[in-house]
Scaffold this motif. Structure first.
Motif, PDB file in Angstrom:
ATOM      1  N   ASP A 140       0.852  -1.181   0.000  1.00 28.21           N
ATOM      2  CA  ASP A 140       0.000   0.000   0.000  1.00 28.21           C
ATOM      3  C   ASP A 140       0.890   1.234   0.000  1.00 28.21           C
ATOM      4  N   ALA A 141       0.811   2.040  -1.035  1.00 28.40           N
ATOM      5  CA  ALA A 141       1.699   3.201  -1.191  1.00 28.40           C
ATOM      6  C   ALA A 141       1.353   4.339  -0.240  1.00 28.40           C
ATOM      7  N   VAL A 142       0.116   4.409   0.219  1.00 25.78           N
ATOM      8  CA  VAL A 142      -0.273   5.527   1.089  1.00 25.78           C
ATOM      9  C   VAL A 142      -0.496   5.068   2.527  1.00 25.78           C
ATOM     10  N   ASP A 143      -0.033   3.878   2.872  1.00 25.64           N
ATOM     11  CA  ASP A 143      -0.167   3.326   4.226  1.00 25.64           C
ATOM     12  C   ASP A 143      -1.601   3.201   4.703  1.00 25.64           C
ATOM     13  N   TYR A 144      -2.515   2.955   3.774  1.00 24.62           N
ATOM     14  CA  TYR A 144      -3.888   2.714   4.206  1.00 24.62           C
ATOM     15  C   TYR A 144      -4.607   1.851   3.179  1.00 24.62           C
ATOM     16  N   ALA A 145      -4.579   0.551   3.398  1.00 21.74           N
ATOM     17  CA  ALA A 145      -5.311  -0.372   2.530  1.00 21.74           C
ATOM     18  C   ALA A 145      -6.725  -0.487   3.077  1.00 21.74           C
ATOM     19  N   THR A 146      -7.696  -0.348   2.239  1.00 22.63           N
ATOM     20  CA  THR A 146      -9.075  -0.419   2.717  1.00 22.63           C
ATOM     21  C   THR A 146      -9.470  -1.858   2.985  1.00 22.63           C
ATOM     22  N   GLN A 147      -9.307  -2.291   4.177  1.00 17.91           N
ATOM     23  CA  GLN A 147      -9.706  -3.589   4.718  1.00 17.91           C
ATOM     24  C   GLN A 147      -8.927  -4.786   4.201  1.00 17.91           C
ATOM     25  N   ARG A 148      -8.443  -4.777   2.984  1.00 18.28           N
ATOM     26  CA  ARG A 148      -7.783  -5.966   2.466  1.00 18.28           C
ATOM     27  C   ARG A 148      -6.678  -5.594   1.484  1.00 18.28           C
ATOM     28  N   LEU A 149      -5.630  -6.374   1.526  1.00 20.10           N
ATOM     29  CA  LEU A 149      -4.539  -6.248   0.572  1.00 20.10           C
ATOM     30  C   LEU A 149      -4.377  -7.631  -0.043  1.00 20.10           C
ATOM     31  N   SER A 150      -4.296  -7.727  -1.370  1.00 18.91           N
ATOM     32  CA  SER A 150      -4.236  -9.049  -1.995  1.00 18.91           C
ATOM     33  C   SER A 150      -3.334  -9.041  -3.217  1.00 18.91           C
ATOM     34  N   VAL A 151      -2.910 -10.252  -3.577  1.00 24.12           N
ATOM     35  CA  VAL A 151      -2.137 -10.469  -4.793  1.00 24.12           C
ATOM     36  C   VAL A 151      -2.551 -11.830  -5.352  1.00 24.12           C
ATOM     37  N   SER A 152      -2.652 -11.925  -6.671  1.00 22.54           N
ATOM     38  CA  SER A 152      -3.036 -13.188  -7.312  1.00 22.54           C
ATOM     39  C   SER A 152      -1.860 -13.740  -8.106  1.00 22.54           C
ATOM     40  N   ILE A 153      -1.694 -15.048  -8.044  1.00 25.51           N
ATOM     41  CA  ILE A 153      -0.622 -15.721  -8.780  1.00 25.51           C
ATOM     42  C   ILE A 153      -1.240 -16.850  -9.596  1.00 25.51           C
ATOM     43  N   ASN A 154      -0.933 -16.873 -10.876  1.00 27.17           N
ATOM     44  CA  ASN A 154      -1.303 -17.973 -11.765  1.00 27.17           C
ATOM     45  C   ASN A 154      -0.015 -18.708 -12.104  1.00 27.17           C
ATOM     46  N   GLU A 155       0.033 -20.004 -11.820  1.00 32.91           N
ATOM     47  CA  GLU A 155       1.273 -20.745 -12.047  1.00 32.91           C
ATOM     48  C   GLU A 155       1.015 -22.212 -12.348  1.00 32.91           C
ATOM     49  N   TYR A 156       2.012 -22.826 -12.987  1.00 35.10           N
ATOM     50  CA  TYR A 156       2.024 -24.260 -13.216  1.00 35.10           C
ATOM     51  C   TYR A 156       3.027 -24.847 -12.235  1.00 35.10           C
ATOM     52  N   THR A 157       2.646 -25.905 -11.513  1.00 31.71           N
ATOM     53  CA  THR A 157       3.491 -26.411 -10.435  1.00 31.71           C
ATOM     54  C   THR A 157       4.604 -27.351 -10.880  1.00 31.71           C
ATOM     55  N   GLY A 158       4.490 -27.974 -12.032  1.00 26.01           N
ATOM     56  CA  GLY A 158       5.526 -28.914 -12.467  1.00 26.01           C
ATOM     57  C   GLY A 158       5.318 -30.292 -11.857  1.00 26.01           C
ATOM     58  N   SER A 159       6.360 -31.102 -11.876  1.00 26.78           N
ATOM     59  CA  SER A 159       6.241 -32.508 -11.485  1.00 26.78           C
ATOM     60  C   SER A 159       6.175 -32.739  -9.982  1.00 26.78           C
ATOM     61  N   GLN A 160       6.436 -31.712  -9.178  1.00 26.77           N
ATOM     62  CA  GLN A 160       6.394 -31.843  -7.718  1.00 26.77           C
ATOM     63  C   GLN A 160       5.390 -30.849  -7.135  1.00 26.77           C
ATOM     64  N   PRO A 161       4.721 -31.208  -6.024  1.00 25.93           N
ATOM     65  CA  PRO A 161       3.867 -30.216  -5.368  1.00 25.93           C
ATOM     66  C   PRO A 161       4.738 -29.077  -4.827  1.00 25.93           C
ATOM     67  N   VAL A 162       4.160 -27.901  -4.721  1.00 23.48           N
ATOM     68  CA  VAL A 162       4.888 -26.749  -4.178  1.00 23.48           C
ATOM     69  C   VAL A 162       4.072 -26.120  -3.053  1.00 23.48           C
ATOM     70  N   THR A 163       4.778 -25.494  -2.123  1.00 20.41           N
ATOM     71  CA  THR A 163       4.119 -24.820  -1.013  1.00 20.41           C
ATOM     72  C   THR A 163       4.397 -23.331  -1.126  1.00 20.41           C
ATOM     73  N   ARG A 164       3.364 -22.527  -0.891  1.00 16.43           N
ATOM     74  CA  ARG A 164       3.481 -21.065  -0.918  1.00 16.43           C
ATOM     75  C   ARG A 164       3.184 -20.540   0.475  1.00 16.43           C
ATOM     76  N   TYR A 165       3.948 -19.516   0.898  1.00 15.99           N
ATOM     77  CA  TYR A 165       3.868 -18.964   2.246  1.00 15.99           C
ATOM     78  C   TYR A 165       3.502 -17.487   2.180  1.00 15.99           C
ATOM     79  N   ILE A 166       2.607 -17.060   3.071  1.00 13.73           N
ATOM     80  CA  ILE A 166       2.164 -15.667   3.090  1.00 13.73           C
ATOM     81  C   ILE A 166       2.920 -14.896   4.170  1.00 13.73           C
ATOM     82  N   TRP A 167       3.522 -13.786   3.760  1.00 18.80           N
ATOM     83  CA  TRP A 167       4.231 -12.880   4.658  1.00 18.80           C
ATOM     84  C   TRP A 167       3.446 -11.567   4.707  1.00 18.80           C
ATOM     85  N   ALA A 168       3.479 -10.905   5.868  1.00 17.56           N
ATOM     86  CA  ALA A 168       2.677  -9.693   6.031  1.00 17.56           C
ATOM     87  C   ALA A 168       3.439  -8.606   6.774  1.00 17.56           C
ATOM     88  N   LYS A 169       3.012  -7.388   6.493  1.00 22.05           N
ATOM     89  CA  LYS A 169       3.510  -6.207   7.211  1.00 22.05           C
ATOM     90  C   LYS A 169       2.294  -5.324   7.492  1.00 22.05           C
TER      91      LYS A 169
END
Length: 187
Positions: free
Chosen positions: A138-167
């Motif tokens: 958030d560039a103005v230090d005020y996200a209205t209730q929610r901050l989100s990001v979307s990722i579209n990806e192909y995982t390949g031959s192995q499962p993958v784990t994604r981790y959410i980090w926050a500030k």
């Protein structure tokens, strides 16, 4: 009247036995290899048994081609409360994406007691081993209730784990989560 009823019952029983005997005789005397087949379907068959085998073979080939294009769709979602920080920290929220899958997942931070100012999705729960895959801030230090990001990806031959980090702007209880779907190859 009784005479007519007896005749009808005898006729029904006679038809039943006649059909049963015909079936038994045909079953025991006629072999499908001995029945001539006129090949109108390009099966290269001369008798009924070869035609049946050829038809089954064609069906197997067609089904194999269809299975190569089938996907199983699975909805994925989850969330968890955590204590936020004014610096980037791992939220203890992760998702495992299945192997050989096309996934579209939205990762989000919710405003519980204060507002999120940064989010990133990584490949590790530790800062040293982490590779950021996507980030929202958030560039103005005020996200209205929610901050989100979307990722579209192909995982390949192995499962993958994604981790959410926050500030967040303060250390209080807030919520992190994800939702979306994965399309996994059927075979």
């Amino acid at each position: 009247m009784h005479k007519n009823l007896k005749i009808i019952i005898i006729l029904i029983i006679g038809f039943f036995f006649s059909g049963a005997i015909s079936f038994v005789v045909a079953e025991s005397l006629i072999n499908s290899k001995d029945v001539v087949y006129e090949d109108n379907s390009n099966l290269a068959a001369n008798n009924v048994q070869e035609a049946i085998d050829g038809t089954c073979s064609k069906i197997d080939t067609r089904l194999a081609g269809i299975e190569d294009n089938l996907y199983t769709i699975k909805n994925i979602s989850g969330s968890k409360n955590f204590i936020s920080s004014s610096s980037f920290t791992y939220t203890d929220v992760s998702v495992e994406l299945p192997a050989n899958s096309y996934c579209s997942i939205t990762y989000w931070l919710f405003w519980g007691y204060n507002y999120p100012i940064g989010l990133f999705v990584s490949s590790s729960p530790t800062i040293g081993g982490s590779r950021s895959l996507a980030m929202a801030q958030d560039a103005v230090d005020y996200a209205t209730q929610r901050l989100s990001v979307s990722i579209n990806e192909y995982t390949g031959s192995q499962p993958v784990t994604r981790y959410i980090w926050a500030k967040y702007n303060d250390s209080t209880e807030n919520t992190a989560g994800y939702w979306g779907f994965c399309a996994t190859k059927y075979k």
